[in-house]
Design an enzyme around this catalytic site. Structure first.
Site, PDB file in Angstrom:
ATOM      1  N   TYR B 121      -1.866  25.100  -1.845  1.00 51.37           N
ATOM      2  CA  TYR B 121      -3.112  25.520  -2.479  1.00 51.37           C
ATOM      3  C   TYR B 121      -3.625  26.842  -1.946  1.00 51.37           C
ATOM      4  CZ  TYR B 121      -3.732  21.310  -5.214  1.00 51.37           C
ATOM      5  OH  TYR B 121      -3.589  20.336  -6.135  1.00 51.37           O
ATOM      6  N   GLU B 229      12.018  -1.618   9.999  1.00 48.93           N
ATOM      7  CA  GLU B 229      12.053  -0.782   8.791  1.00 48.93           C
ATOM      8  C   GLU B 229      10.832  -0.984   7.905  1.00 48.93           C
ATOM      9  OE1 GLU B 229      15.670  -0.993   6.461  1.00 48.93           O
ATOM     10  OE2 GLU B 229      14.657  -0.296   4.645  1.00 48.93           O
ATOM     11  N   ASP B 281      17.115  -3.185   7.311  1.00 48.89           N
ATOM     12  CA  ASP B 281      17.873  -4.003   6.376  1.00 48.89           C
ATOM     13  C   ASP B 281      19.355  -3.801   6.684  1.00 48.89           C
ATOM     14  OD1 ASP B 281      15.680  -4.905   4.990  1.00 48.89           O
ATOM     15  OD2 ASP B 281      15.824  -3.405   3.377  1.00 48.89           O
TER      16      ASP B 281
END
Lengths: 542, 401
Positions: B121, B229, B281
């Site tokens: 910006y 995780e 996982d």
């Protein structure tokens, strides 16, 4: 017309209907009863009923066709007399659907005794019986226009003509006897006329004046493109005057009249020619009446047809005729001479196009003469690309011209249009939807010049698709396309360079600002950075 | 700055000398960043002055330009450089890079910082404010999308060879949560005084890792750090205060750990000499992206991996062997999973010569299945913390290196 029915409906049709009875049985015709109603149909009568065949099917089209026929005649006459044409076309609205159209030329004028026949009789003319490149072909047009006017308004056609300074100007008012196909002179006077020579024809008719692709205005515009040597003054129904100036002072090349080529003659025509010839024997007939038939070739034809060269012409029967036709196709005959066809010319075509369609780029091509069915022809193509006036993303405009006459109707049926569609324009840098004309700010002109343009109908709106013709058109378009491609790619290069330039001048100052802030450079040093970089990048362009 | 303050949680009462403060390896001062920025700028300016087109030399970021030495334990960036010489094609990104450097210099000078979005910006600001260096908009050189400014920023970071935070750019990301027997010693931004944050005192909530973690100090009695995780598993562990019985600090990575998360875990582990276990996982993404990044760094930021990784971390699970050992419910591997695993074996400098890992990845591809860490719920909701984790912690040989 049918005369004997005393009861009910009097159909114009073929069958008589029995008086109304209860079981309503058909009384079959006998040969005698039918014979009572069988008689000649005059050409005029036929066309009065089938006016659509000549292009008078709607009021809008009728207005255009009438003007077109008159203009065609005027231009043909001027050119044959070697005069640079200047024509004045006027369309006046008499209220509602009534119009008077008039076309005046500076041509050689018409002999007094010919005026009634030319304007008051169908199929009277100088052009049908010869093979010469001209706008008119059949001698139907202008008299049909007059007849249409008469049928819709009851008013006679007015003609003023003068053949030269010092000669009287004749003013005729004519009607056509449709049954006899004969002119009826309503009045015939000598008047004062300010033109030295020329002809003016005025027809009052039922019509409709509209702007658009098929308007009188568009026809004259395209006529100016195809005839850069013509000065057209157009007084439109709203009182405006539009002038199409000449863009060249050079009249079209004079063309030779030729005899038919054996390959271009059909059986029926051959039969007629046999009847009319002055030659006695077959070989003599072939030599005298056809182009490219020498004594030697005539003998070859006879040999191939298994006919004797000395056979009597008057005793040729149907069997012999068929043999003769077959013999012609078997014999090797030189192509017809091509000095009978004159193109508009690459340069002239661009001038004509340039004076009417302002564009950034023009290309044109005149193909060498070619032959279809024994008729020589020349194809020309031109295109105008870009410019303010042309729609940037609409379909291209296709202008079809035959012997310098614009064709405004039946675009889809026309061989020129189909050739434009079949040409792969994508090769040349313009987009083209599948099975369509290319898209973009392009006007494409296709001109066919020939001693005999094969129109699909009498109203002369579309060119028939002979493979030889289509092939030539595509080749001409491809040549124009290649020229366009060269232009487009060089323009793209220029635009790229410009864009690069803009790009550089947009972003370089930011390198200056950044370095100033990072290193505390002075404003002078910052400018120097931008200046140096601009120089470096301009020298180095990939 | 120095403002009188009412007493806050006393900083001085650190009783034990357990505040194991070590040199942080990373030079915190922004001076070197500044020096490097001006050095680059001088190079560019020198080229221009001597009439050459200037170039930016940006190290190639990606696994193809990364090497891994087991001895060092982290990714190091190679010497492949993309040399971007100023030309018509490169003038826009070149100008943007130079302005980005100037903007960074300004951030350092004013001791401020900006998020990626804020940088985006700032460039869009009014170009009229041209007189204020660093904060004026960039006019036509502004970015259309944040992707563009992010890429320029990443390039600049690699080019200058320091970490983004030193340049004044901070990521605006969720950096993960922390819970457990841990006191984080931070500075109160309002007062500038040290404050202690007790990570057991967040109830059902947790401590969030800040974007700038340099200078944090720690005090703990925990025995190890467990990085998981998913936020969901973190919830379970935290909800049952697993960290109390397990004597550990738990943190949620939330997918691939952010730099701040990695740096936090690294600082914490170094400061308190704690082992770090990673729990992902059981799938190629968990191994090759999450675990690998936490342990040795990312290909994209290899130039700073040295500080943003935890080289001694180990994968506690879920390993391919666990799938068999605990009869866990599985999902079939998708083609892209298999490809990811094979790619890692072939191209990832960390996995390439790592026998146990090659074996594990091949094992997984052969089984053709993957498993989620929440799959233990099939054996009972708390099986994971009551049985699985304690068992695995006792068997370091069943972890993956």
């Amino acid at each position: 017309m049918a005369k004997k029915e005393k009861t009910v409906q009097a159909p114009v049709g073929e069958k008589a209907v029995a008086p109304v009875r209860k079981e309503r049985k058909h009384i079959h015709e006998t040969a005698e009863s039918m014979a009572a109603r069988q008689r000649d149909i005059s050409v005029s009568e036929f066309f009065a009923k089938n006016r659509h065949l000549l292009g008078f099917d709607s009021p809008r089209k009728a207005l255009l066709t009438a003007i077109k026929e008159a203009v065609d005649n005027s231009l043909d006459a001027c050119e044959e007399a070697g005069i640079l044409p200047a024509i004045i076309v006027e369309v006046k609205n008499l209220g509602r659907d009534r119009y008077i159209i008039s076309v005046q030329d500076n041509g050689p004028g018409i002999m007094k005794k010919q005026i009634p026949n030319i304007f008051g009789k169908l199929l009277y003319g100088s052009k049908f019986h010869r093979l010469k490149m001209s706008r008119g072909q059949q001698g139907i047009g202008i008299s049909a226009a007059g007849m249409y006017g008469m049928l819709t308004t009851g008013k006679p056609v007015e003609i003023i003509s003068r053949t030269g300074k010092g000669k009287p100007a004749h003013h005729f008012r004519l009607q056509i006897d449709t049954k006899k196909n004969k002119p009826e002179i309503v009045s015939d006077t000598e008047i004062e006329w300010d033109a030295d020579h020329g002809t003016k024809v005025a027809i009052e008719l039922e019509g409709k004046h509209m702007q658009g692709r098929q308007s009188v205005d568009e026809y004259l515009r395209q006529t100016a493109i195809a005839n850069p040597h013509v000065l057209i003054t157009y007084l439109d129904p709203n009182g405006a005057t539009i002038i199409y100036e000449r863009s060249t002072q050079e009249p079209p090349a004079h063309t030779q009249e030729i005899k038919p080529h054996p390959l271009g003659v059909e059986l029926g025509v051959m039969q007629a020619m046999l009847k009319e010839t002055r030659a006695r024997n077959l070989a003599g007939f072939l030599q005298n009446e056809f182009s490219r038939v020498s004594k030697r070739v005539a003998e070859d034809i006879c040999a191939a047809a298994e006919l004797k060269p000395g056979a009597s012409v008057s005793r040729m029967g149907h069997v012999e005729l068929e043999k003769l036709m077959e013999g012609i196709t078997k014999t090797k005959i030189m192509n017809p001479p091509t000095n009978c066809v004159a193109p508009i010319g690459e340069e002239q075509l661009v001038r004509g196009l340039g004076s009417v369609v302002p564009a950034d780029f023009y290309a044109s091509t005149t193909r060498p003469p070619a032959v279809y069915r024994g008729n020589p022809f020349i194809i020309e193509a031109a295109l105008a690309y870009g410019g303010q006036g042309q729609e940037a993303d609409g379909p291209a405009r296709v202008l079809r011209i035959a012997n310098r006459v614009p064709l405004l109707y039946q675009q889809g049926a026309c061989c020129s249009y189909q050739a434009v569609v079949q040409t792969n324009w994508r090769n040349y840098g313009i987009t083209q939807p599948r099975g369509g004309v290319p898209q973009g700010p392009v006007t494409i002109v296709v001109h066919m010049a020939s001693v005999w343009v094969p129109f699909t109908s009498e109203s002369k709106e579309a060119i028939a698709a002979y493979p030889e013709i289509e092939d030539e058109i595509i080749k001409a378009l491809q040549e124009c396309g290649r020229k366009l491609k060269i232009f487009l790619s060089s323009r793209k290069r220029d635009m790229d360079a410009q864009r690069k330039q803009d790009y550089i001048s947009t972003y370089l100052p930011h390198i200056g600002i950044g370095l100033r802030e990072l290193l505390g450079l002075s404003e002078k040093e910052e400018h120097k950075v931008v200046e140096t970089l601009t120089g470096l990048l301009e020298r180095h362009r990939e | 700055m120095a403002k009188k303050t009412t007493p806050k949680p006393a900083p001085e009462k650190t009783p034990k000398a357990a505040t194991k403060k070590r040199s942080t390896l990373l030079d915190l001062s922004r001076t070197p960043a500044m020096k490097k920025l001006t050095g680059q700028a001088e190079g560019i300016y020198g080229d221009i002055k001597s009439g050459r087109r200037p170039s930016l030399r940006i190290p190639i970021r990606g696994l193809s330009n990364v090497s891994f030495s087991p001895r060092k334990g982290f990714f190091t960036i190679g010497d492949k450089v993309s040399k971007r010489t100023l030309s018509y094609q490169t003038v826009k990104p070149f100008a943007q890079s130079v302005r980005m450097m100037a903007f960074s210099k300004n951030l350092i000078e004013t001791d401020d910082f900006a998020s990626k979005r804020e940088v985006y910006y700032t460039a869009k600001g009014s170009a009229k404010r041209g007189s204020e260096p660093g904060s004026a908009g960039w006019g036509p050189a502004a970015f259309k999308e944040q992707d563009e400014s992010d890429a320029i920023m990443d390039d600049m970071e690699a080019m200058v060879g320091v970490n983004r935070e030193q340049l004044g750019f901070i990521p605006a990301e969720q950096n993960g949560s922390v819970a457990g027997e841990l006191i984080v010693i931070d500075i109160d931004p309002a007062t500038g005084k040290k404050i202690e944050i007790d990570c057991t005192a967040f109830g059902r909530g947790s401590y969030s890792i800040p974007s700038r973690v340099e200078g944090l100090e720690f005090r703990t009695s925990a025995k190890f750090v467990l990085a998981v995780e998913t936020a969901a598993l973190f919830e379970r562990l935290n909800g049952h205060a697993y960290w109390r019985d397990g004597k550990c600090i738990i943190t949620a990575m939330g997918g691939v750990p952010t730099r701040a998360n990695r740096r936090f875990v690294r600082l914490l582990a170094d400061a308190c000499k704690l082992p770090v276990y990673i729990f992902t996982d059981g799938d190629p993404y968990g191994y090759c992206n999450i675990y690998r990044t936490m342990k040795v760094g990312s290909g994209n930021a290899a130039h700073i991996s040295e500080f943003f990784c935890v080289p001694h971390a180990k994968l506690i699970g879920v390993t391919p062997q666990d799938i068999r050992d605990y009869s866990l419910p599985t999902h079939p591997l998708e083609d892209k999973d298999k490809k990811r695993a094979q790619d890692a074996i072939k191209n990832d400098p960390f996995f390439k010569n790592n026998k146990p890992w090659i074996h594990a990845l091949q094992d997984m591809v052969k089984m053709g299945v993957r498993v989620e860490q929440q799959a233990f719920a099939a054996r009972g909701l708390n099986y994971v913390l009551e049985t699985y984790l304690p068992e695995k912690l006792k068997r370091p040989d069943k972890m993956l290196p």
